[in-house]
Design a protein around this motif. Structure first.
Motif, mmCIF file in Angstrom:
data_model
loop_
_atom_site.group_PDB
_atom_site.id
_atom_site.type_symbol
_atom_site.label_atom_id
_atom_site.label_comp_id
_atom_site.label_asym_id
_atom_site.label_seq_id
_atom_site.Cartn_x
_atom_site.Cartn_y
_atom_site.Cartn_z
ATOM 1 N N PHE A 282 40.059 60.657 57.965
ATOM 2 C CA PHE A 282 40.038 59.442 58.784
ATOM 3 C C PHE A 282 39.124 59.593 60.000
ATOM 4 O O PHE A 282 38.509 58.614 60.446
ATOM 5 N N ASN A 283 39.015 60.799 60.534
ATOM 6 C CA ASN A 283 38.072 61.014 61.633
ATOM 7 C C ASN A 283 36.638 60.797 61.174
ATOM 8 O O ASN A 283 35.813 60.258 61.919
ATOM 9 N N GLY A 284 36.348 61.213 59.930
ATOM 10 C CA GLY A 284 35.017 60.958 59.393
ATOM 11 C C GLY A 284 34.720 59.477 59.305
ATOM 12 O O GLY A 284 33.615 59.026 59.640
ATOM 13 N N PHE A 285 35.721 58.709 58.878
ATOM 14 C CA PHE A 285 35.553 57.257 58.808
ATOM 15 C C PHE A 285 35.395 56.665 60.206
ATOM 16 O O PHE A 285 34.526 55.810 60.442
ATOM 17 N N ALA A 286 36.208 57.127 61.163
ATOM 18 C CA ALA A 286 36.128 56.609 62.524
ATOM 19 C C ALA A 286 34.761 56.895 63.141
ATOM 20 O O ALA A 286 34.193 56.055 63.857
ATOM 21 N N ASP A 287 34.213 58.073 62.868
ATOM 22 C CA ASP A 287 32.877 58.401 63.378
ATOM 23 C C ASP A 287 31.826 57.453 62.807
ATOM 24 O O ASP A 287 30.905 57.016 63.519
ATOM 25 N N ALA A 288 31.947 57.141 61.515
ATOM 26 C CA ALA A 288 30.992 56.221 60.895
ATOM 27 C C ALA A 288 31.106 54.829 61.507
ATOM 28 O O ALA A 288 30.093 54.157 61.738
ATOM 29 N N ARG A 290 31.968 54.073 64.510
ATOM 30 C CA ARG A 290 31.404 54.060 65.861
ATOM 31 C C ARG A 290 29.893 53.871 65.834
ATOM 32 O O ARG A 290 29.295 53.409 66.812
ATOM 33 N N MET A 291 29.263 54.232 64.738
ATOM 34 C CA MET A 291 27.830 54.003 64.605
ATOM 35 C C MET A 291 27.517 52.505 64.508
ATOM 36 O O MET A 291 26.363 52.100 64.634
ATOM 37 N N GLN A 292 28.546 51.675 64.282
ATOM 38 C CA GLN A 292 28.374 50.220 64.246
ATOM 39 C C GLN A 292 28.655 49.585 65.611
ATOM 40 O O GLN A 292 28.684 48.365 65.737
ATOM 41 N N GLY A 293 28.919 50.429 66.618
ATOM 42 C CA GLY A 293 29.243 49.902 67.928
ATOM 43 C C GLY A 293 30.690 49.463 68.064
ATOM 44 O O GLY A 293 31.051 48.749 69.006
ATOM 45 N N ILE A 294 31.547 49.884 67.133
ATOM 46 C CA ILE A 294 32.972 49.564 67.151
ATOM 47 C C ILE A 294 33.729 50.809 67.611
ATOM 48 O O ILE A 294 33.407 51.922 67.200
#
Length: 505
Positions: A282-288, A290-294
């Motif tokens: 889930f941290n990997g997903f959260a990092d991705a 954040r690359m969208q500005g979310i």
């Protein structure tokens, strides 16, 4: 401004009464510090609420106004359109803008007729599947073990979704019992049909919404709106990302559904993962995200406990003439039971005598070649037993009869059967990586690469023939650090909410 012929198609006889009741419920939240005469018309109340919304069209207020007027939860796109229409007009236009932007929602599942209850003084907990199905493995077990403990000393609101996922509704007594008073006699219960608008709609407002299950795809549109714009704190238990990370182990439909679920998770406040391995996913997903500005969710690891079941004293004597090797879990390719069958057949050919017991249901579309290999093994008249829909009492007895259990899954968020086996003092042959490896390395287990059939066979042979090893593993189990469901439930509550809120009566 009045409700007239232009808006008449939205309202049938009795609808205005339901609308008025929703407006009165929502008034204190949207028109704070102002009252109105008892005899004021519904049109007046709606117009004043619309003007108050125009004065302060913050996204959470727009979300709530939609629910109040439409009796339905909006999608994220509906919230955006509603707010833009308000910002683009003037105060005099607000009344018609409100009606126009909520019309489609009011038509969904009889929303215009619905009663609502706004919940702000307690967390709202979505138990959509567990409250409507008797199924009790994996996620459902976590939900029931956790919430029964919460219910003993804390206040929260249970909620499920309407048939088409339009809104949350309160649970019936039967549904509440399925969550908080589940017994194995309820295992075969399936959901029944319900009237579209007979139930009270639960509207969380300025509170925490907890999702201890993976959200149902039918509600994802409404959930995205809730998670993104409602102003509520939204928290989920994170089980795994298997349908995306290991898409080849599940159906394409499951992967597509899970992608929809992740489109909600990206706007959540927190994900409370059931293991360090799940937290990494889930941290990997959260990092991705954040690359969208979310901002993405904060991810915390709160591992499940090991003492899943309380052992029953005096039930451990084996009724089999041969050692029992146990495998618990739904029969699907990911669980790797075919490798266990192959390893067992090779050991039987060597002359070893033992009984192999599989406990769990069949996922026919995911079972791969298990049934084919099982048929071949049975032709050789091997001691293989398949147990379906067993009670908790029967499962407990089988764990205690087993010399050891085998759980060589290819990918897990946690691996509850490992914890269950250890809770009964039964050693485990387990996968050597991921969450299962994390549990196993604390003692009482032999670890193997689950992708290597020969390694599984060698480890099974060792556990079947080496009494000293088995005794040593049982001692390791006794020395393991203990962590109970009570511990888990408390940690989960505080991580979700950070404060006690009272006692359930």
């Amino acid at each position: 401004m009045a409700i007239d012929a232009a808006t008449e198609p939205m309202f049938m006889p009795g609808d205005l009464d339901a609308l008025r009741a929703r407006l009165l419920e929502g008034w204190p939240r949207l028109v704070a510090g102002e009252s109105f005469a008892t005899g004021e018309s519904t049109s007046f109340i709606l117009d004043r609420l619309a003007r108050a919304l125009w004065d302060d069209p913050s996204l959470d207020r727009v979300w709530l106004a939609f629910v109040i007027v439409a009796g339905a939860f909006p999608s994220a796109e509906e919230v955006q359109r509603f707010r833009r229409r308000l910002l683009g007009g003037n105060a005099g236009d607000a009344f018609l803008v409100v009606l126009d932007c909520t019309l489609a929602g009011a038509c969904r599942e009889g929303g215009v007729k619905r009663k609502i209850r706004i919940v702000s003084d307690r967390p709202v907990v979505d138990v959509d599947f567990s409250a409507t199905h008797g199924h009790n493995t994996g996620i459902q077990r976590v939900v029931r073990e956790t919430l029964t403990r919460w219910a003993s000393k804390r206040v929260f609101e249970l909620a499920v979704w309407t048939e088409y996922g339009t809104v949350m509704r309160g649970v019936t007594k039967k549904e509440r019992n399925l969550v908080l008073k589940w017994t194995s006699t309820m295992r075969t219960i399936r959901p029944g049909l319900r009237a579209l608008h007979d139930d009270e709609t639960i509207v969380p407002w300025k509170t925490t919404v907890v999702f201890p299950e993976v959200c149902n795809i039918r509600s994802t549109e409404a959930l995205r709106g809730l998670a993104r714009y409602s102003g509520n704190k939204v928290v989920a238990i994170g089980y795994d990302a298997i349908p995306i990370v290991s898409a080849g182990l599940v159906t394409r439909e499951d992967s597509n559904k899970y992608a929809q679920y992740l489109s909600v998770v990206k706007y959540m406040s927190k994900v409370l993962a059931i293991s360090d391995s799940a937290a990494e996913e889930f941290n990997g997903f959260a990092d991705a995200v954040r690359m969208q500005g979310i901002a993405g969710p904060q991810v915390l690891s709160i591992p499940l406990p090991v003492d899943t079941v309380t052992a029953k004293a005096g039930s451990s004597a084996s009724t089999s003439a041969w050692p029992v090797v146990l495998s618990v879990g739904t029969r699907e390719f990911r669980k790797n039971q075919t490798s266990i069958l192959v390893a067992a057949e090779l050991l039987w050919r060597e002359g070893l005598n033992f009984e192999l017991v599989f406990v769990g249901g069949d996922a026919v579309e995911l079972s791969g070649d298990f049934q084919e290999v099982l048929g071949l093994v049975k032709k050789n008249k091997r001691a293989v037993t398949i147990m379906l829909n067993v009670s908790d009492e029967t499962l407990l007895e089988v764990y205690e009869r087993a010399r050891f259990s085998v759980f060589v899954s290819l990918h897990e968020g946690y691996g509850l059967p490992v914890g269950e086996s250890l809770a009964h003092g039964t050693p485990v042959l387990a996968s050597n990586y991921g969450s299962v490896g994390d549990i196993a390395r604390q003692g009482g287990c032999v670890l193997v690469d689950p992708r290597d059939d020969d390694s599984i066979r060698e480890a099974m042979r060792l556990l079947l023939t080496d009494d000293a090893l088995v005794d040593s593993l049982k001692k390791e189990i006794l020395a393991r650090p203990t962590r109970s469901w009570d511990n888990y439930a408390d940690e989960l509550w505080h991580a979700s909410l950070s404060t006690e809120v009272g006692v359930v009566e």
